[in-house]
Design a protein around this motif. Structure first.
Motif, short mmCIF file in Angstrom:
data_model
loop_
_atom_site.label_atom_id
_atom_site.label_comp_id
_atom_site.label_asym_id
_atom_site.label_seq_id
_atom_site.Cartn_x
_atom_site.Cartn_y
_atom_site.Cartn_z
N GLU A 70 -91.18 39.75 29.96
CA GLU A 70 -90.96 38.79 28.88
C GLU A 70 -90.69 39.47 27.54
O GLU A 70 -89.90 38.99 26.73
CB GLU A 70 -92.19 37.87 28.75
CG GLU A 70 -92.05 36.76 27.73
CD GLU A 70 -90.95 35.77 28.09
OE1 GLU A 70 -90.35 35.19 27.16
OE2 GLU A 70 -90.68 35.59 29.30
N GLN A 71 -91.34 40.63 27.31
CA GLN A 71 -91.19 41.26 26.00
C GLN A 71 -89.81 41.81 25.73
O GLN A 71 -89.44 42.05 24.57
CB GLN A 71 -92.23 42.38 25.80
CG GLN A 71 -92.15 43.52 26.80
CD GLN A 71 -93.10 43.30 27.97
OE1 GLN A 71 -93.33 42.17 28.38
NE2 GLN A 71 -93.64 44.39 28.49
N ILE A 72 -88.99 42.01 26.76
CA ILE A 72 -87.62 42.48 26.51
C ILE A 72 -86.59 41.40 26.81
O ILE A 72 -85.39 41.65 26.73
CB ILE A 72 -87.33 43.77 27.32
CG1 ILE A 72 -87.35 43.50 28.82
CG2 ILE A 72 -88.28 44.88 26.94
CD1 ILE A 72 -86.03 43.53 29.49
N ALA A 73 -87.04 40.20 27.13
CA ALA A 73 -86.11 39.11 27.49
C ALA A 73 -85.56 38.44 26.24
O ALA A 73 -85.72 37.25 26.02
CB ALA A 73 -86.82 38.09 28.39
N LYS A 74 -84.91 39.21 25.40
CA LYS A 74 -84.28 38.70 24.17
C LYS A 74 -83.02 39.50 23.93
O LYS A 74 -82.85 40.59 24.48
CB LYS A 74 -85.25 38.79 22.99
CG LYS A 74 -85.94 40.14 22.84
CD LYS A 74 -86.86 40.18 21.64
CE LYS A 74 -88.01 39.22 21.72
NZ LYS A 74 -89.01 39.54 22.77
N GLN A 91 -80.03 44.27 14.29
CA GLN A 91 -78.61 44.64 14.25
C GLN A 91 -78.11 45.29 15.55
O GLN A 91 -76.92 45.52 15.71
CB GLN A 91 -78.35 45.61 13.08
CG GLN A 91 -77.97 44.91 11.78
CD GLN A 91 -79.12 44.11 11.20
OE1 GLN A 91 -80.21 44.64 11.03
NE2 GLN A 91 -78.88 42.85 10.89
N GLU A 92 -79.04 45.61 16.45
CA GLU A 92 -78.65 46.22 17.74
C GLU A 92 -78.96 45.20 18.83
O GLU A 92 -80.13 44.91 19.10
CB GLU A 92 -79.43 47.53 17.98
CG GLU A 92 -79.52 48.45 16.77
CD GLU A 92 -78.18 48.98 16.33
OE1 GLU A 92 -77.26 49.08 17.16
OE2 GLU A 92 -78.03 49.29 15.12
N PRO A 98 -80.76 40.55 28.59
CA PRO A 98 -81.01 41.73 29.42
C PRO A 98 -81.01 41.43 30.92
O PRO A 98 -80.49 42.24 31.71
CB PRO A 98 -82.38 42.20 28.94
CG PRO A 98 -82.46 41.74 27.52
CD PRO A 98 -81.74 40.42 27.50
N ALA A 99 -81.55 40.29 31.32
CA ALA A 99 -81.56 39.95 32.74
C ALA A 99 -80.14 39.83 33.28
O ALA A 99 -79.82 40.32 34.38
CB ALA A 99 -82.33 38.65 32.97
N ASP A 100 -79.25 39.19 32.52
CA ASP A 100 -77.86 39.05 32.94
C ASP A 100 -77.14 40.40 32.94
O ASP A 100 -76.34 40.70 33.84
CB ASP A 100 -77.11 38.07 32.03
CG ASP A 100 -77.51 36.62 32.28
OD1 ASP A 100 -78.10 36.35 33.34
OD2 ASP A 100 -77.23 35.78 31.41
#
Length: 256
Positions: A70-74, A91-92, A98-100
């Motif tokens: 969940e913490q990187i699902a953005k 800006q990055e 990320p899942a896609d």
């Protein structure tokens, strides 16, 4: 004593107030316009590296949606400052979630390595073996200037049967400075993960081609992970820190 402001004076005060408001608004607009533009990154392989697919491959693959922490699902890149702190970089950004991004990169890699087609969400002809490759990413860490790390539990299931294997792959790729280098490190790590899963598909297909008891060509319900499941084909392996393969499972693959 009450001081009265005549009409012209009131007009001058109002004009100065309007000018001040307009100036403040213009400064805010300029500040917004001067913000650095966002940069977008993708994990998809270089289109020049995509190999031609046979018209009638002996088997097909199916790569469903990938689970990520969940913490990187953005869309913003999330990078590690320390073991307990992260930065979310406005800006990055990833070109897609990320899942896609991970699913598409894995799909492209697996299809190229196996010489087949990913039929996830598409119709396919009857009678052709289909192997579902499900992936649960449990760790996706970005350490700028240090490493890109991925831990994933993945499974291969022969669609329409109970035959399945469940394995785990851990990969760490050293990276140089800059976010381009960091994303390239994740790209190499996903390539290593794809090689491991491709080895699993080959093992499943090999068992399917061997006649089982009763003369039917079907793999056993539980298929062991390949010995080189951590990196796929050993000749092309880079950056893998190891994996545990020997978790056999019948009917317990994620995403099934």
């Amino acid at each position: 004593m009450t001081t009265r402001v005549n009409g012209p004076a009131r007009g001058a005060v109002a004009a100065r107030a309007t000018l001040a408001a307009c100036t403040a608004g213009a400064l805010l607009t300029l500040a917004a316009c001067s913000s650095p533009p966002a940069r977008f990154y993708t994990l998809s392989p270089d289109a020049r590296a995509v190999h031609a697919t046979p018209a009638n491959p002996p088997f097909l693959i199916e790569v469903p949606a990938v689970d990520v922490p969940e913490q990187i699902a953005k869309n913003q890149l999330v990078v590690q400052k320390s073991a307990t702190q992260v930065d979310v970089l406005e800006q990055e950004r990833w070109a897609a979630s990320p899942a896609d991004e991970i699913r598409r990169a894995l799909s492209d890699d697996l299809a190229a390595q196996l010489g087949t087609i990913d039929v996830a969400g598409a119709a396919y002809p009857p009678g052709v073996p289909v192997y579902r490759v499900s992936v649960n990413v449990q760790r996706f860490e970005s350490w700028p200037g240090k490493r890109a790390a991925i831990d994933a539990v993945w499974s291969v299931r022969a669609v329409g049967t109970q035959a399945a294997m469940t394995c785990r792959t851990s990969v760490e790729e050293p990276v140089g400075d800059g976010y381009d280098a960091l994303v390239a490190g994740h790209r190499r790590a996903i390539d290593a993960l794809a090689r491991a899963a491709a080895a699993g598909v080959r093992a499943m297909a090999a068992q399917r081609s061997e006649p089982a008891a009763g003369g039917k060509n079907a793999p056993a319900a539980a298929v062991r992970c390949p010995a080189n499941a951590s990196t796929g084909d050993a000749a092309g392996a880079t950056g893998a820190t190891g994996a545990t393969g020997a978790t056999d499972a019948a009917g317990r693959s994620p995403g099934s």
